[in-house]
Scaffold this active site. Sequence first.
Site, mmCIF file in Angstrom:
data_model
loop_
_atom_site.group_PDB
_atom_site.id
_atom_site.type_symbol
_atom_site.label_atom_id
_atom_site.label_comp_id
_atom_site.label_asym_id
_atom_site.label_seq_id
_atom_site.Cartn_x
_atom_site.Cartn_y
_atom_site.Cartn_z
ATOM 1 N N GLU A 20 -5.255 -8.687 0.932
ATOM 2 C CA GLU A 20 -5.802 -8.455 2.275
ATOM 3 C C GLU A 20 -7.292 -8.222 2.144
ATOM 4 O OE1 GLU A 20 -4.162 -5.265 4.710
ATOM 5 O OE2 GLU A 20 -2.121 -5.793 4.108
ATOM 6 N N GLU A 35 0.806 -1.224 0.000
ATOM 7 C CA GLU A 35 0.000 0.000 0.000
ATOM 8 C C GLU A 35 0.839 1.275 0.000
ATOM 9 O OE1 GLU A 35 -2.745 -0.184 3.283
ATOM 10 O OE2 GLU A 35 -3.877 -1.818 2.407
HETATM 11 C C1 BGP Z 1 -4.065 -2.320 5.815
HETATM 12 C C2 BGP Z 1 -2.638 -2.507 6.220
HETATM 13 C C3 BGP Z 1 -2.445 -3.428 7.374
HETATM 14 C C4 BGP Z 1 -3.558 -3.457 8.405
HETATM 15 C C5 BGP Z 1 -4.942 -3.355 7.777
HETATM 16 C C6 BGP Z 1 -6.078 -3.171 8.759
HETATM 17 O O1 BGP Z 1 -4.232 -1.070 5.238
HETATM 18 O O2 BGP Z 1 -1.869 -3.001 5.150
HETATM 19 O O3 BGP Z 1 -1.183 -3.171 7.905
HETATM 20 O O4 BGP Z 1 -3.274 -2.648 9.455
HETATM 21 O O5 BGP Z 1 -5.010 -2.325 6.849
HETATM 22 O O6 BGP Z 1 -6.257 -1.827 9.103
HETATM 23 P P1 BGP Z 1 -6.177 -1.289 10.586
HETATM 24 O O7 BGP Z 1 -5.059 -2.009 11.218
HETATM 25 O O8 BGP Z 1 -5.890 0.169 10.447
HETATM 26 O O9 BGP Z 1 -7.497 -1.536 11.207
#
Ligand code: BGP
Length: 456
Positions: A360, A164
Site C-alpha cells: 500500500e 497491518e
Molecule cells: C492503511 C489501511 C487501509 C487504509 C489506509 C489509508 O493503514 O490498511 O485500510 O485505510 O491505511 O488510511 P486511512 O483510511 O486511515 O486514511
Amino acid sequence: MKNFPENFMWGAAMSAPQTEGQSLHYGKTATIWDYWFQRAPEKFYQNQGPEITSGVYDHYLEDCQRMQDIGLNSIRTSISWARLLPDGKTINQEAVVFYRKYFSAMLDHGVDPIINLFHFDLPMWLMEQGGWENRVSIDAFTFYARTAFELFGDLVSKWTTFNEPIVHIECGYLYQYHYPAVVDFQRAIQVGYHTLLAHKAAVKAFREGTSIGKIGIILNISPTYPKSDAKEDILAGFRSDLLNTRSFLDPSVFGTIPEELVALLAENKLLPKTRAEDHGLIQRNLVDFIGLNYYQPRRVQAPFEVARPAKLPSDFYIAYDWPAKKMNPYRRWEIYPKALYDVAIMMKEEYNNIPWYVSENGMGAAEEERFMDASEEIEDDYRILFMKEHLSYLYQGILEGSNCFGYHAWTFLDCWSWLNGYKNRYGFYSVDRATLERSVKKSGRWFSTVSKKNGF
Ligand code: BGP
C-alpha cells in the site's frame, strides 16, 4: 526512463470491509465495525457507516473490467471472515459463490488476486468471547484460514494472513480508534501475541494443505528516524522499531521474537501469557514474502518523563515534530518518499533480501471534486506526483539489488475508511456516494501507462 523488473506487479490494494457493502446481508453477520457503528454512529465521520461502502458486492463484475482498463495486473483485497463463516463454523454458500465469481472475474481480466484474510474486521461472535485477547481466537482464525485455502486455493496463488496487525492492536487497545477502544498496554501485548500465533498457525495450515501458492503477511512500515544522534534519541528509535516493526517482521522472516523486545517487556512487566508449544510454532512457519504498507515515516525522540513500568509506548519514545517536514494537509501525514529507498535497503541488508512488495502507498485527499476538469474528470496531479516520487526512490532501491516485486497503490476505488468514512479519497476511480457511479481519475489513466511501459 525507469524500467522496473520483468513481471513487476502493478496493482492496487483494497479490503472487504471498506468496499463490499451489504454488510449485514447475504448471510454476513456483524463485525466489530457494524456493532460499533450501531452503538456510536457519532464517532464516524458524518455518520458514515460500513453498511454500503463502495458497493463492490454488487458491482464486482464491472469493477474487474475497470481494473483491467487501468492496467492493473494484480489486486489485493480481503475475504470477510464474518461473511464466509457467519458463526465461525458454518460455511455461507452465498459467500463462496460470491468470492469464487469475484476472483474468477479478476483472473479473466488478467488481474492476479492476492487474497488477505484479516483486515481489521473481527467478527462480533469472536469479539463476544474476548476477541484476540482470548486464545480461542487462534484456533478460530486457523479454521477460517484453512477453509479459505480449501475453497479458493485453485483461484488464488498468493495469500496473506493479516493486514497491518500492529494497527488492530494499537488502535483497539491503546489509542481508541478501533473497538473495543480500551487503553491497556498489557492487554495490547496479549492481543499482539495471539495475533502472531494466529498468523503462524495459518501459515502452518497453508503448508499442510494442498495449495501450491505462496503465503505472506502485510505489515505497516513507518521507518524510524530519531531526532538526533544523542544516545537517548537513538534508544527511543530502537525501541520504536522493536515494538512497531521488528515485533512482526522478525518472527515472520526469521522465526524469532527479538531478544531485546522480550527483555523490554519483561522489565516493564508486560510479558504476555505463553505456552511451551508456542516456541516451535513461532520458530517454524516462515513466510514466502512480505508486503509493506508505507505512508509516512516515524520521527521520534526520547520521552521527557517516563513511567516505569511503562503504561504506554510513549514511555519509550515520543513523536518528534520535524520542522522541515512536508505534509499531506488532508490526512495530516508527513510525505517522505525517500523512506521507500531506506525500506528497500533494510529488506535487502537486514532481512535476507526476502521477496517483498509495496502493498500500500497512496495519498488521501478531501473534496476532490474541486479538481474536476470540463470533462468531469478529477485531475489529481498531486497523487501522480506522490506516486512518481515514491516509485523513484523505490526504483533506486531495486537498482541497488532490493528484491521488490511490485507496487500496489492504495487504492483501486474510493473506499470507506474506518472512523474517517469517505472524508479522504484515495482511489484511481472516484465513487459517487449517492449513485455508486465510478469515474476514472487522471491518476488511473496515468497508472495504466506506467503499467504498460513497466516504468515511467
Ligand atoms: C492503511 C489501511 C487501509 C487504509 C489506509 C489509508 O493503514 O490498511 O485500510 O485505510 O491505511 O488510511 P486511512 O483510511 O486511515 O486514511
